[in-house]
Design a protein around this motif. Structure first.
Motif, mmCIF file in Angstrom:
data_model
loop_
_atom_site.group_PDB
_atom_site.id
_atom_site.type_symbol
_atom_site.label_atom_id
_atom_site.label_comp_id
_atom_site.label_asym_id
_atom_site.label_seq_id
_atom_site.Cartn_x
_atom_site.Cartn_y
_atom_site.Cartn_z
ATOM 1 N N GLN A 198 3.576 -8.289 -14.118
ATOM 2 C CA GLN A 198 4.453 -7.285 -13.526
ATOM 3 C C GLN A 198 3.645 -6.482 -12.515
ATOM 4 N N SER A 199 3.889 -6.750 -11.246
ATOM 5 C CA SER A 199 3.162 -6.082 -10.177
ATOM 6 C C SER A 199 3.423 -4.583 -10.220
ATOM 7 N N ASP A 200 2.390 -3.831 -9.906
ATOM 8 C CA ASP A 200 2.528 -2.391 -9.823
ATOM 9 C C ASP A 200 1.883 -1.926 -8.514
ATOM 10 N N PRO A 201 2.083 -0.673 -8.142
ATOM 11 C CA PRO A 201 1.540 -0.203 -6.858
ATOM 12 C C PRO A 201 0.030 -0.389 -6.720
ATOM 13 N N LEU A 202 -0.723 -0.232 -7.792
ATOM 14 C CA LEU A 202 -2.177 -0.397 -7.702
ATOM 15 C C LEU A 202 -2.572 -1.859 -7.525
ATOM 16 N N ALA A 203 -1.906 -2.758 -8.226
ATOM 17 C CA ALA A 203 -2.237 -4.182 -8.138
ATOM 18 C C ALA A 203 -1.816 -4.780 -6.804
ATOM 19 N N CYS A 204 -0.884 -4.148 -6.110
ATOM 20 C CA CYS A 204 -0.389 -4.675 -4.839
ATOM 21 C C CYS A 204 -1.125 -4.101 -3.630
ATOM 22 N N GLN A 205 -2.143 -3.308 -3.862
ATOM 23 C CA GLN A 205 -2.937 -2.795 -2.739
ATOM 24 C C GLN A 205 -3.740 -3.937 -2.133
ATOM 25 N N PRO A 206 -3.746 -4.077 -0.802
ATOM 26 C CA PRO A 206 -4.491 -5.167 -0.167
ATOM 27 C C PRO A 206 -5.955 -5.249 -0.603
ATOM 28 N N ASP A 207 -6.615 -4.096 -0.737
ATOM 29 C CA ASP A 207 -8.032 -4.121 -1.158
ATOM 30 C C ASP A 207 -8.180 -4.645 -2.582
ATOM 31 N N ARG A 240 5.798 -11.492 -5.249
ATOM 32 C CA ARG A 240 6.385 -10.479 -6.132
ATOM 33 C C ARG A 240 6.155 -9.073 -5.575
ATOM 34 N N CYS A 241 4.979 -8.849 -5.003
ATOM 35 C CA CYS A 241 4.707 -7.529 -4.418
ATOM 36 C C CYS A 241 5.666 -7.255 -3.263
ATOM 37 N N VAL A 242 5.933 -8.250 -2.445
ATOM 38 C CA VAL A 242 6.866 -8.087 -1.322
ATOM 39 C C VAL A 242 8.278 -7.872 -1.861
ATOM 40 N N GLN A 243 8.686 -8.661 -2.853
ATOM 41 C CA GLN A 243 10.033 -8.531 -3.424
ATOM 42 C C GLN A 243 10.262 -7.148 -4.017
ATOM 43 N N LYS A 244 9.225 -6.569 -4.619
ATOM 44 C CA LYS A 244 9.359 -5.252 -5.232
ATOM 45 C C LYS A 244 9.192 -4.124 -4.218
ATOM 46 N N GLY A 245 8.869 -4.481 -2.975
ATOM 47 C CA GLY A 245 8.685 -3.462 -1.949
ATOM 48 C C GLY A 245 7.349 -2.746 -2.036
ATOM 49 N N LEU A 246 6.406 -3.320 -2.759
ATOM 50 C CA LEU A 246 5.092 -2.699 -2.924
ATOM 51 C C LEU A 246 4.094 -3.170 -1.867
ATOM 52 N N LEU A 247 4.503 -4.162 -1.069
ATOM 53 C CA LEU A 247 3.661 -4.715 -0.016
ATOM 54 C C LEU A 247 4.614 -5.200 1.074
ATOM 55 N N THR A 248 4.257 -4.953 2.319
ATOM 56 C CA THR A 248 5.138 -5.413 3.395
ATOM 57 C C THR A 248 4.877 -6.890 3.672
ATOM 58 N N ARG A 249 5.854 -7.533 4.266
ATOM 59 C CA ARG A 249 5.706 -8.952 4.606
ATOM 60 C C ARG A 249 4.536 -9.169 5.578
ATOM 61 N N PRO A 250 4.361 -8.319 6.615
ATOM 62 C CA PRO A 250 3.203 -8.502 7.495
ATOM 63 C C PRO A 250 1.862 -8.341 6.761
ATOM 64 N N GLN A 251 1.791 -7.397 5.816
ATOM 65 C CA GLN A 251 0.558 -7.246 5.037
ATOM 66 C C GLN A 251 0.272 -8.505 4.219
ATOM 67 N N ALA A 252 1.308 -9.061 3.615
ATOM 68 C CA ALA A 252 1.146 -10.276 2.817
ATOM 69 C C ALA A 252 0.703 -11.443 3.703
#
Length: 151
Positions: free
Chosen positions: A49-58, A96-108
């Motif tokens: 289950q992705s969360d805001p911390l796990a979806c950070q690019p770094d 999953r991060c993109v689907q949940k809105g925690l990461l943008t498509r360009p970032q992914a």
């Protein structure tokens, strides 16, 4: 003159042979040991289950670089298989991060290219290069220019 005891001996040998064969061959109602063993239950599929911390690019970069380090001593063939699994898992996490809105498509997309991810089903070639994130030897000092060659 015929042998008077041949009939009873033949009957006795026939029944003895039948009994031995019946004991060796599985009969009706007897199943092999493997068929009697119950099948192992299938493990339920659990998704991270992705969360805001796990979806950070770094965080994604650091995790990708660190995951294969414990397996650096394995053969190149094993590392290629592990890399395939790692790429599939990382790609699924990005989705999953993109689907949940925690990461943008360009970032992914940037992370996909930056990490050198491959699409599922792509065969990762077996190389003798170290796994991603492992210490690589320093490049040798090479001259900045190549010597001129005579024609």
């Amino acid at each position: 003159m015929g042998r008077p005891c041949a009939g009873p001996i033949q009957t006795l040998l026939g029944s003895l042979l039948g009994t031995v064969l019946a004991g060796l061959l599985p009969g009706p109602g007897q199943a092999s040991e493997a068929a009697e063993r119950p099948r192992a239950p299938q493990a339920p599929v659990q998704y991270f289950q992705s969360d805001p911390l796990a979806c950070q690019p770094d965080a994604i970069r650091a995790a990708y670089k660190a995951h294969l380090q414990p397996f650096a001593d394995q053969s190149p063939a094993v590392l290629a298989k592990l890399r395939r699994v790692q790429d599939d898992m990382t790609l699924a996490s990005l989705k999953r991060c993109v689907q949940k809105g925690l990461l943008t498509r360009p970032q992914a997309s940037v992370l996909f290219r930056e990490l050198g991810l491959t699409l599922p089903g792509t065969v990762i070639p077996v190389t003798s290069a170290p796994a991603p994130g492992t210490a690589q030897p320093a490049p040798s000092a090479a001259p900045a220019t190549l010597p001129a060659t005579a024609p």
